[in-house]
Motif scaffolding. Structure first.
Motif, PDB file in Angstrom:
ATOM      1  N   GLU A 162       0.840  -1.214   0.000  1.00  0.00           N
ATOM      2  CA  GLU A 162       0.000   0.000   0.000  1.00  0.00           C
ATOM      3  C   GLU A 162       0.869   1.256   0.000  1.00  0.00           C
ATOM      4  O   GLU A 162       0.586   2.221  -0.707  1.00  0.00           O
ATOM      5  CB  GLU A 162      -0.962   0.017   1.210  1.00  0.00           C
ATOM      6  N   THR A 163       1.920   1.238   0.817  1.00  0.00           N
ATOM      7  CA  THR A 163       2.855   2.374   0.840  1.00  0.00           C
ATOM      8  C   THR A 163       3.474   2.573  -0.540  1.00  0.00           C
ATOM      9  O   THR A 163       3.548   3.694  -1.054  1.00  0.00           O
ATOM     10  CB  THR A 163       3.976   2.124   1.869  1.00  0.00           C
ATOM     11  N   GLY A 164       3.901   1.472  -1.135  1.00  0.00           N
ATOM     12  CA  GLY A 164       4.539   1.544  -2.456  1.00  0.00           C
ATOM     13  C   GLY A 164       3.583   2.086  -3.501  1.00  0.00           C
ATOM     14  O   GLY A 164       3.961   2.879  -4.386  1.00  0.00           O
ATOM     15  N   LYS A 165       2.305   1.672  -3.395  1.00  0.00           N
ATOM     16  CA  LYS A 165       1.288   2.111  -4.363  1.00  0.00           C
ATOM     17  C   LYS A 165       1.069   3.613  -4.253  1.00  0.00           C
ATOM     18  O   LYS A 165       1.002   4.325  -5.260  1.00  0.00           O
ATOM     19  CB  LYS A 165      -0.017   1.365  -4.071  1.00  0.00           C
ATOM     20  N   ARG A 166       0.957   4.105  -3.001  1.00  0.00           N
ATOM     21  CA  ARG A 166       0.766   5.545  -2.770  1.00  0.00           C
ATOM     22  C   ARG A 166       1.935   6.343  -3.362  1.00  0.00           C
ATOM     23  O   ARG A 166       1.754   7.378  -3.983  1.00  0.00           O
ATOM     24  CB  ARG A 166       0.666   5.809  -1.266  1.00  0.00           C
ATOM     25  N   ILE A 167       3.134   5.801  -3.186  1.00  0.00           N
ATOM     26  CA  ILE A 167       4.339   6.464  -3.714  1.00  0.00           C
ATOM     27  C   ILE A 167       4.316   6.511  -5.232  1.00  0.00           C
ATOM     28  O   ILE A 167       4.616   7.540  -5.848  1.00  0.00           O
ATOM     29  CB  ILE A 167       5.591   5.729  -3.185  1.00  0.00           C
ATOM     30  N   LYS A 168       3.931   5.391  -5.821  1.00  0.00           N
ATOM     31  CA  LYS A 168       3.825   5.327  -7.279  1.00  0.00           C
ATOM     32  C   LYS A 168       2.820   6.361  -7.782  1.00  0.00           C
ATOM     33  O   LYS A 168       3.058   7.049  -8.779  1.00  0.00           O
ATOM     34  CB  LYS A 168       3.400   3.904  -7.669  1.00  0.00           C
ATOM     35  N   GLU A 169       1.680   6.474  -7.089  1.00  0.00           N
ATOM     36  CA  GLU A 169       0.637   7.411  -7.515  1.00  0.00           C
ATOM     37  C   GLU A 169       1.123   8.868  -7.397  1.00  0.00           C
ATOM     38  O   GLU A 169       0.886   9.675  -8.287  1.00  0.00           O
ATOM     39  CB  GLU A 169      -0.629   7.213  -6.681  1.00  0.00           C
TER      40      GLU A 169
END
Lengths: 160, 160, 160, 160, 160, 160
Positions: free
Chosen positions: A139-146
């Motif tokens: 989830e953290t990685g996804k937020r960063i990607k976004e």
């Protein structure tokens, strides 16, 4: 069909040499960023069995300084995968040279892209999540990607 | 009363030496991050007339590689001030060694804190904005500062 | 009573940067020796919870070169303990940057001595051996320690 | 017809890192000479839009030491042009890390030659002089060029 | 017929720069090993008029530390020749920066192999011994060569 | 009465590592200047049995490039003494890595001053001249010293 794969942690261990210190007698930020970039490269090239390049470094929070002579341990792990991109999380731990007490010094995230021999983006395996922590880090990685995609979009519209 | 001040741009110029290159023959990300951290230190210590430390590096987007032998120019400027903290924006330009055509290679932001001789946070001058671009960059700096505060808050609540 | 302790392996991971290569395009011996010395320091300071110094480096056999851009993994482990000295074994593995095949590149041994803050030799924990491999490596370490003592003795009698 | 051109100043900014210091705790001469040579290369390659090589470094006077942690600013400018050669003047300023007071630390001159891709000397633009200072610096550059030609001549006659 | 040749000593002189020191304020072992490897390369390539590679570093005894700011002198000499291999002995002397008293700091031995442009072992000249010391050092070199061959043999039989 | 003394040559030997090369594949000027400054320090501190500092580097003529992988030999010698100052001459020779043919690559001169522990100028021994070459080099050193004094005088009168 696209390969699936779990991610292992890559460990880099270093001692804070004099050449790594600033005028406060601690590891300087620029050197730590360089070590994290190296960790990001090794962790992602191991995961993707491919050359990889840094697309962006994201938030890197410097919590605690690491003193001259002490030990640094970097633990880098792929936490999110897109089609050709990976987000890698890197924890940098300080470790007392004599008491060997470990503390979290810095945490940072890097966006990396797998590339073929012509430098073109290349598909990466899909990350398999098994533990609760792996799901949370995804989830953290996804937020960063976004956030990184939003920046690109803003730029397209002429923003900064 | 707190001092007010405009920010000047700090210019670092370098040539991409062999020791700065990766196995693609271009400036490697870790070295560029190190140069940006140095630029962030100099720009903020000049603005605050004070020692400063890196609290976090924020998004650093690698748009274009810079080749071995070419010239790097970093332009660093304080774009946002809190009470003791500053956000500094750094553009890294590549410049062809023979044609001297310049292109924007990388843009990054660093959160820096002014510290006194005991390492305690110390007040910085308030930034004076005069041009339209300075006002736009202030907004970018503010958003970056907020993202960094959100991360701290999430961490306080046990998030990653 | 003297403490007893098992030894854990210390892992250092690195990429062969251009600055580490010789005119054959491979990791040069001197750089690898430097990395092994660093690994020896970290592994023994972790084992002894103490500062340590290099008394001698012993045989270091270069089996296979590691190429520019590839990954190096050093695995260092205390394999023999005297009263204040330790023998540490270091394997250096090469790892292909794309295929990530690992091979043993170099094996070396270092004699290290634990020292207190005045630089005087200081007692170390006794090594606990559990596996067959640990017992075999103890024998290797003992032979190395004896060779080093023979050298010292010969020197005492005026030999080279 | 040969191009004519004014010369702009090239600015390099650096912090005196520990690795740049000698056993007096100040920037060591050898490192400063290296930085000046880099500045000479960038300033002349920008002026001539060409690769350039160092033919000789001329007098470099070390007026004041620069202390560890302080800032160095190098200002390099082409002050004299021959047909294929340029004399470049470099001022190195020290700048206090906290008070940011600037002082002239070192002044030096380098003879540089423009070269094409085969390494053969290549014509450079003619320098346009506009200010009084530029005319004065031209005279200095001319004297330096003459001293260097005298040395070459003496060598031809067997002198040292 | 195979060439015969005396060996000359190769001298490397260095100052202990800050970047060469550990957290004890003395030249660190890894850096000294790197310097010795460089000395071994130069001494053997001069003797064999050939490229050479490090087959193994043998015992390197650290007798005395060398302090920051002091001078290091390395004296490297080929002391034993096989058909394609050479044993080189390196003495590292410390030398006080002000009193210039010299003391033997470290002695080490390296096994080097001459190679042709394809990296294949290549014959080296036979070493001519003239002095008593050269005959004594030949015996030391021979013992070192034998120990290294024993290690290779043990490995062949599955030992460590 | 002031001590008198002959000067010995200090020899530094190095290999041109990748990190010493520019984008032409040869030793770059800045690195060679750094090596010469180191040689100047060692030669003068040995002559004066004292710490010394660089007052100025004088003409350094780059006659021939030295290629990557080849050997550099620097020969530094005190050729002129004032009361507290010394002029040191440094020849840098290139030496082919395989054929070991030597050629004069660069010659340079440095003005060095002996200093006591408070950094104040300190008397040096008087140089004894014995050979014809030493007398010739004394004349060169004297001319260099005079040129440097003229520069200082001009500066006093407001010139550049």
């Amino acid at each position: 069909m696209r390969a699936k794969k779990r991610a292992a942690e890559t460990i880099l261990t270093e001692q804070v040499m004099l050449t790594y210190t600033n005028h406060y007698g601690t590891l300087y930020g620029g050197k730590l960023l360089e070590l994290m970039d190296k960790a990001a490269f090794i962790a992602t090239s191991r995961f993707a069995h491919s050359d990889t390049v840094t697309a962006s470094s994201e938030s890197v929070d410097f919590h605690h300084p690491i003193r001259f002579g002490d030990i640094i341990e970097l633990a880098a792990k792929v936490i999110f995968t897109g089609r050709t991109s990976m987000v890698v999380r890197i924890h940098a731990f300080g470790e007392g040279r004599r008491d060997h007490k470990k503390f979290l010094a810095t945490t940072g995230y890097f966006n990396m892209v797998a590339v073929d021999e012509q430098g073109r983006p290349k598909e990466v395996p899909e990350l398999i999540l098994e533990t609760e922590e792996e799901r949370r880090e995804w989830e953290t990685g996804k937020r960063i990607k976004e956030l990184s995609e939003e920046r690109t979009a803003r730029k397209g519209r002429g923003g900064s």
